[in-house]
Scaffold this active site. Sequence first.
Site, PDB file in Angstrom:
ATOM      1  N   MET A   1      -6.025 -13.436   3.265  1.00 57.48           N
ATOM      2  CA  MET A   1      -6.044 -14.571   4.183  1.00 57.48           C
ATOM      3  C   MET A   1      -7.480 -14.717   4.676  1.00 57.48           C
ATOM      4  SD  MET A   1      -3.546 -15.257   7.440  1.00 57.48           S
ATOM      5  CE  MET A   1      -3.739 -13.603   8.080  1.00 57.48           C
TER       6      MET A   1
ATOM      7  N   TYR B   1      -7.221  -8.054  15.746  1.00 55.70           N
ATOM      8  CA  TYR B   1      -7.088  -9.027  14.656  1.00 55.70           C
ATOM      9  C   TYR B   1      -5.746  -9.748  14.681  1.00 55.70           C
ATOM     10  CZ  TYR B   1      -5.148  -5.151  11.619  1.00 55.70           C
ATOM     11  OH  TYR B   1      -4.445  -4.116  11.053  1.00 55.70           O
ATOM     12  N   GLU B   2      -5.666 -10.806  13.854  1.00 53.35           N
ATOM     13  CA  GLU B   2      -4.523 -11.731  13.851  1.00 53.35           C
ATOM     14  C   GLU B   2      -4.308 -12.382  15.227  1.00 53.35           C
ATOM     15  OE1 GLU B   2      -3.299 -12.905  11.309  1.00 53.35           O
ATOM     16  OE2 GLU B   2      -4.173 -11.468   9.915  1.00 53.35           O
ATOM     17  N   GLY B   3      -5.383 -12.666  15.899  1.00 52.42           N
ATOM     18  CA  GLY B   3      -5.324 -13.265  17.232  1.00 52.42           C
ATOM     19  C   GLY B   3      -5.338 -12.176  18.276  1.00 52.42           C
TER      20      GLY B   3
ATOM     21  N   ARG C   1       1.324 -11.675  12.235  1.00 47.89           N
ATOM     22  CA  ARG C   1       1.336 -11.197  13.622  1.00 47.89           C
ATOM     23  C   ARG C   1       2.499 -10.246  13.871  1.00 47.89           C
ATOM     24  NH1 ARG C   1      -0.684 -16.850  16.602  1.00 47.89           N
ATOM     25  NH2 ARG C   1      -2.890 -16.424  16.217  1.00 47.89           N
TER      26      ARG C   1
END
Length: 592
Positions: A161, A438-440, A297
Amino acid sequence: MTYRAPISDMLLSLNHGAGLKAAMEAGHYGDFDGDIVSAVLEEAGKFATDVLAPLNKVGDEHGIKLSDGKVTTAPGWPDAYKRWTEGGWNAVSGPEDFGGQGLPLAINAACTEIWSAANVAFGLCPLLTASAMEALDAHGSDELKKIYLEKLVSGEWTGTMQLTEPQAGSDVGALRTRAEKQADGTYRIKGTKIFITYGEHDMTDNIVHFVLARLPDAPAGTKGISLFLVPKFMVNEDGSLGARNDIFASGVEHKLGMHASPTCTMTMGDHGGAIGFLVGEENQGMRCMFTMMNQARLGVGLEGVGVADRAYQQALSYAQERKQGRALGNKGDGSDAIFVHPDVKRMLMRMRAQTAAARTICYATAVAIDVSTRARDPKVRADAAARAALLTPMAKGYSTDIGNEVAYLGVQVHGGMGFIEETGAAQHYRDARITAIYEGTNGIQAIDLVTRKLAANGGASVWALLDELSAIVKQVEASNDPAFGTTGVKLREALEALTRTSKWLLERLPSAPNEALAGATPYLQQFGATLGGCMLASEALAAKSDGIADAGRYVSLARFFAENIAVQAGALERTVTESAESVAAADAVLLG
């Protein structure tokens, strides 16, 4: 010590706390045979113990090497991945039309915890592949699916991604990677992406990159972003691999943890531009990418759970072996194991209780996602989708916060030896740190919870969930079981505090959004602590009702969480509702 998957704990969490059993009984899983769940998890646990766990320290110490654009993983990594795919583990929840087993996401979520606990750096690779599968299946053309999806499902090829750029981290709309349409319908992509997990490696012969880029005439911001599938090697008509595409790893990061997971800088355009294929529609890339991100997430939340459980198991073992000091009242010679000391027991109980709560929150998120796609009734699907949306920021944010805290406590239980790399406790602490980023970042998860998920439909999803939690508390109160202690009282107080805080935030969002945002992170913590406490109580009630032989330990665990962690909800309410002015004074304090 090695890792052992806590199958009985996981099954109780999955079936009762997360609601899988009730969903199956309601018919939302069709003809799925729930009896196979235990067998799948048992086999996953064996693979994790025998194959993945022994490589955890090897990967941490050896790391990865980049030479001439090629990444070499740690010794044993390619063979372990080969055994992984041969065992069918990559295909657990993949679509059956493309070779997947079609098992519920909830089952794959439990497996993801197991992989993360045994070897989180290894488990990160298939986690991203699963997200790529999801995006391609949901948004890709039939032609792209035919070429790439079966290979991704089997794990023969892996996925990445690619969002982040030097100037565009959380602000994805600032990305500059460019895509230009060609006469043959493909796109030429030029740009640089950073922090790309498993962007290059030697475990598979092809890697399928999902890249966000901007077309020349695209609108500004996130509205002008498109998603492209960019293979490392082009694929010939007969399915064989063709020419090398113009996408290369130009660097790898040297990191605090996750040493065995290559984090790459990816460069496109040194040789005319990487050939890419549009996924979905032009300028609709964020919608497609969110399909990947939401799955990822949840996966990162499960990483937090897995690392936490591994750290807990190791700390418990060490506390039973390490002798230091004497238990109060011990008049004999010699030292006792540190396990006898109340403060060590407190830390271990906190580690176990928080891990259990995070596990159930993640599993409940997976069950909600399953029901949102599998249920026959459209309203049931819609309600489940709203529940999944509400739970996702807590699954990611709360669970990874717990992963960090539990790993921290694991080092503390080890004492000075925890600070020494030899024991492995420090690796868990280092590896866990990235999961909150990571991932927000978890701050972004909190903002999402307050501004989008809480506010959706006037808070309808929140009130529905709180009603369910209230019903659990009533059952605890009605049980009159002295073993629960003050669990019912403490959870009732936490629920009431959470209800008041939710209403306060909903009132502030339209007129004073900064006040609401100042309290976003403590609100996520409050919600997670209340939700986790009620779910553990639900599991304890189910264990008693089912006559589980050691049901008492689940009651004791729920009681500990309620009396030591859920009690923070009241203080967090005051933090949210009373601290906005002190946050607003930050400029004068920090910049004065």
